[in-house]
Scaffold this active site. Structure first.
Site, PDB file in Angstrom:
ATOM      1  N   ARG A  39       0.816  -1.226   0.000  1.00  0.00           N
ATOM      2  CA  ARG A  39       0.000   0.000   0.000  1.00  0.00           C
ATOM      3  C   ARG A  39       0.849   1.276   0.000  1.00  0.00           C
ATOM      4  O   ARG A  39       0.513   2.257   0.659  1.00  0.00           O
ATOM      5  CB  ARG A  39      -0.940   0.038   1.213  1.00  0.00           C
ATOM      6  CG  ARG A  39      -2.025  -0.991   1.202  1.00  0.00           C
ATOM      7  CD  ARG A  39      -2.953  -0.833  -0.011  1.00  0.00           C
ATOM      8  NE  ARG A  39      -4.141  -1.618   0.197  1.00  0.00           N
ATOM      9  CZ  ARG A  39      -4.224  -2.918  -0.041  1.00  0.00           C
ATOM     10  NH1 ARG A  39      -3.191  -3.568  -0.535  1.00  0.00           N
ATOM     11  NH2 ARG A  39      -5.346  -3.567   0.177  1.00  0.00           N
TER      12      ARG A  39
ATOM     13  N   GLU B 136      -4.217   3.982   6.268  1.00  0.00           N
ATOM     14  CA  GLU B 136      -4.006   3.750   4.844  1.00  0.00           C
ATOM     15  C   GLU B 136      -4.589   4.931   4.079  1.00  0.00           C
ATOM     16  O   GLU B 136      -4.101   5.342   3.035  1.00  0.00           O
ATOM     17  CB  GLU B 136      -4.717   2.450   4.433  1.00  0.00           C
ATOM     18  CG  GLU B 136      -4.421   2.051   3.020  1.00  0.00           C
ATOM     19  CD  GLU B 136      -5.417   1.076   2.454  1.00  0.00           C
ATOM     20  OE1 GLU B 136      -6.295   1.519   1.684  1.00  0.00           O
ATOM     21  OE2 GLU B 136      -5.334  -0.121   2.784  1.00  0.00           O
TER      22      GLU B 136
ATOM     23  N   SER C  60     -10.485  -0.033   3.677  1.00  0.00           N
ATOM     24  CA  SER C  60      -9.687  -0.215   4.902  1.00  0.00           C
ATOM     25  C   SER C  60      -9.159   1.139   5.352  1.00  0.00           C
ATOM     26  O   SER C  60      -8.510   1.839   4.567  1.00  0.00           O
ATOM     27  CB  SER C  60      -8.494  -1.116   4.637  1.00  0.00           C
ATOM     28  OG  SER C  60      -8.904  -2.362   4.150  1.00  0.00           O
TER      29      SER C  60
HETATM   30  N1  EPU Z   1     -11.110  -9.844  10.583  1.00  0.00           N
HETATM   31  C1  EPU Z   1     -11.761  -9.878  11.805  1.00  0.00           C
HETATM   32  N2  EPU Z   1     -12.731  -8.955  12.033  1.00  0.00           N
HETATM   33  C2  EPU Z   1     -13.072  -8.002  11.141  1.00  0.00           C
HETATM   34  C3  EPU Z   1     -12.401  -7.967   9.902  1.00  0.00           C
HETATM   35  C4  EPU Z   1     -11.417  -8.891   9.647  1.00  0.00           C
HETATM   36  O1  EPU Z   1     -11.484 -10.722  12.650  1.00  0.00           O
HETATM   37  O2  EPU Z   1     -13.962  -7.193  11.447  1.00  0.00           O
HETATM   38  C5  EPU Z   1     -10.061 -10.853  10.319  1.00  0.00           C
HETATM   39  C6  EPU Z   1     -10.611 -12.168   9.786  1.00  0.00           C
HETATM   40  O3  EPU Z   1      -9.896 -13.200  10.400  1.00  0.00           O
HETATM   41  C7  EPU Z   1     -10.260 -12.132   8.311  1.00  0.00           C
HETATM   42  C8  EPU Z   1      -8.966 -11.334   8.336  1.00  0.00           C
HETATM   43  O4  EPU Z   1      -9.171 -10.354   9.363  1.00  0.00           O
HETATM   44  O5  EPU Z   1     -10.040 -13.419   7.830  1.00  0.00           O
HETATM   45  C9  EPU Z   1      -8.653 -10.631   7.036  1.00  0.00           C
HETATM   46  O6  EPU Z   1      -9.801  -9.864   6.630  1.00  0.00           O
HETATM   47  P1  EPU Z   1     -10.034  -9.544   5.071  1.00  0.00           P
HETATM   48  O7  EPU Z   1      -9.919 -10.787   4.263  1.00  0.00           O
HETATM   49  O8  EPU Z   1     -11.268  -8.735   4.940  1.00  0.00           O
HETATM   50  O9  EPU Z   1      -8.773  -8.690   4.687  1.00  0.00           O
HETATM   51  P2  EPU Z   1      -8.111  -7.413   5.374  1.00  0.00           P
HETATM   52  O10 EPU Z   1      -6.705  -7.808   5.733  1.00  0.00           O
HETATM   53  O11 EPU Z   1      -8.947  -6.783   6.413  1.00  0.00           O
HETATM   54  C10 EPU Z   1      -7.058  -6.567   3.136  1.00  0.00           C
HETATM   55  C11 EPU Z   1      -6.989  -5.264   2.419  1.00  0.00           C
HETATM   56  C12 EPU Z   1      -8.289  -5.013   1.657  1.00  0.00           C
HETATM   57  C13 EPU Z   1      -8.499  -6.152   0.678  1.00  0.00           C
HETATM   58  C14 EPU Z   1      -8.559  -7.468   1.460  1.00  0.00           C
HETATM   59  C15 EPU Z   1      -8.650  -8.669   0.555  1.00  0.00           C
HETATM   60  C16 EPU Z   1      -5.488  -3.892   3.758  1.00  0.00           C
HETATM   61  C17 EPU Z   1      -5.369  -2.758   4.726  1.00  0.00           C
HETATM   62  N3  EPU Z   1      -6.728  -4.184   3.372  1.00  0.00           N
HETATM   63  O12 EPU Z   1      -8.058  -6.408   4.132  1.00  0.00           O
HETATM   64  O13 EPU Z   1      -8.139  -3.814   0.912  1.00  0.00           O
HETATM   65  O14 EPU Z   1      -9.704  -5.987  -0.063  1.00  0.00           O
HETATM   66  O15 EPU Z   1      -7.338  -7.619   2.228  1.00  0.00           O
HETATM   67  O16 EPU Z   1      -7.447  -8.871  -0.090  1.00  0.00           O
HETATM   68  O17 EPU Z   1      -4.479  -4.471   3.360  1.00  0.00           O
HETATM   69  C18 EPU Z   1      -8.458  -1.454   1.023  1.00  0.00           C
HETATM   70  O18 EPU Z   1      -7.233  -1.358   0.898  1.00  0.00           O
HETATM   71  O19 EPU Z   1      -9.193  -0.438   1.134  1.00  0.00           O
HETATM   72  C19 EPU Z   1      -9.054  -2.774   1.075  1.00  0.00           C
HETATM   73  C20 EPU Z   1     -10.353  -2.966   1.271  1.00  0.00           C
END
Ligand code: EPU
Length: 343
Positions: free
Chosen positions: A161, A328, A233
């Site tokens: 990012r 971010e 995010s």
């Molecule tokens: N989780 C929780 N509670 C929550 C949200 C997430 O426990 O309320 C845990 C779950 O275990 C889940 C894990 O976090 O399995 C990962 O969540 P998710 O797959 O939604 O991915 P993320 O790491 O929160 C990142 C990117 C997103 C992108 C997704 C999918 C960042 C900051 N965010 O989110 O990007 O869509 O992976 O690849 O790296 C963005 O940048 O705006 C964005 C949405």
């Protein structure tokens, strides 16, 4: 070029918060930038480049000129796999156009809100894929000296990012177009656990069904900014040391994580959910009920209130876990509260 004085920025930020700019320039052709910059200098206005406004929080007004790229055009060369896109194109439409044109690779990045020109700035990524993997070069206009330049992948300094284009500058560097190398051969990537689960039982995996699956997951978990203001995010996922990770495992049962070269990457959403923020509300400033990493505007909140909520979240994660979250989203018009430490 369309110029508006004392412009309302509400339509130009996906949080949908009220904010004003001294002036707004909508640039339809790259060569209009020179005129816009000359005007800003004559009036002594600072400048701010806005892409789709999908990764920005206006915590206050911007007392200067906002530049909005509106140039259009996508050129696809199916044989070589090279794609050239004007910065003002919508990112998701670019992904769809490439897929329909038989060029593959961007499927996992479907439905990311924002413009094509903003994509390299924060090296957008989702479901195991980052823009960097397809990036060839970009064209930019440097508002500091009026020169046009090309930046290669190495010049961009891509990271998670992040890129050199994210560093704040008094006079912005405006991306006007980018070139990507895609593949005429399908090579679907679906090792990301949530995507793999979504595709289970789908039979042969094609780029088209990866695209559809990514759209379904995103629609389920992430609010549509047209319905509920948000910027995806809000924080980056933090990386902690092996020692900190072991300590965390002593206190919590199998936290989700991804090993990375510098340590262990944790989902900030998990940390925030543990702190009780999922679905938390503070007036119309709120945390999404399906994802603790996504701040939302439930109607009439201000950028300032969202900013204060974000800092409350950050402070709690620091107090409870000793981990500092780094935004971010780009924050405009606010000094960070004193004593927050480095980020
Ligand atoms: N989780 C929780 N509670 C929550 C949200 C997430 O426990 O309320 C845990 C779950 O275990 C889940 C894990 O976090 O399995 C990962 O969540 P998710 O797959 O939604 O991915 P993320 O790491 O929160 C990142 C990117 C997103 C992108 C997704 C999918 C960042 C900051 N965010 O989110 O990007 O869509 O992976 O690849 O790296 C963005 O940048 O705006 C964005 C949405």
């Amino acid at each position: 070029m369309k110029l508006t004085d004392n412009a309302d920025l509400r339509p130009y930020n996906s949080f949908g918060v009220a904010a004003r700019a001294a002036c707004l320039a909508e640039i339809e052709h790259g060569d209009e930038l020179e005129t816009a910059v000359a005007m800003a200098e004559q009036r002594g206005l600072p400048m701010l480049l806005l892409g789709g406004g999908t990764n920005v929080l206006f915590a206050g007004d911007f007392p200067g000129l906002v530049l909005l790229m509106r140039n259009r055009g996508i050129e696809i060369d199916r044989e070589s796999g090279l794609v050239k896109a004007a910065a003002g194109e919508n990112w998701h439409e670019l992904v769809r156009t490439c897929l329909e044109g038989g060029l593959y690779g961007l499927e996992n990045l479907a439905l990311i809100p924002g413009s094509a020109g903003a994509a390299p700035v924060q090296n957008i990524g989702a479901y195991g894929v980052e823009l960097e993997g397809f990036f060839v070069e970009l064209d930019l206009f440097d508002c500091a000296d009026g020169a046009g330049r090309k930046l290669s992948r190495a010049d961009c300094g891509f990271a998670y990012r992040d890129s050199v284009l994210k560093r704040p500058r008094a006079k912005p560097r405006v991306v006007t177009a980018l070139r990507l190398q895609l593949s005429p051969e399908p090579a679907p990537q679906f090792a990301y656990p949530a995507l793999e689960r979504e595709l289970a039982g789908a039979g042969e995996v094609t780029p088209e069904n990866v695209f559809d699956a990514v759209c379904r997951i995103r629609r389920r978990k992430l609010p549509d900014p047209a319905v509920l203001g948000n910027a995806g995010s809000f924080f980056k996922n933090p990386v902690i040391s092996e020692a900190a990770w072991e300590e965390l495992c002593r206190r919590h049962d199998s936290p989700p994580h991804f090993p990375v070269s510098q340590g262990v990457k944790l989902p900030a959403g998990w940390l925030l959910e543990r702190c009780g923020f999922r679905g938390h509300t503070r007036g119309d400033a709120a945390v999404h009920s399906e994802h603790a990493l996504v701040l939302v505007n439930r109607g009439q909140t201000t950028g300032r209130e969202l900013y204060e909520l974000a800092w409350e979240m950050r402070r709690r994660v620091l107090d409870d876990f000793g981990i500092e979250l780094e935004p971010e989203v780009r924050i405009i018009g606010a000094e960070e509260p004193a004593g927050r430490g480095g980020g």
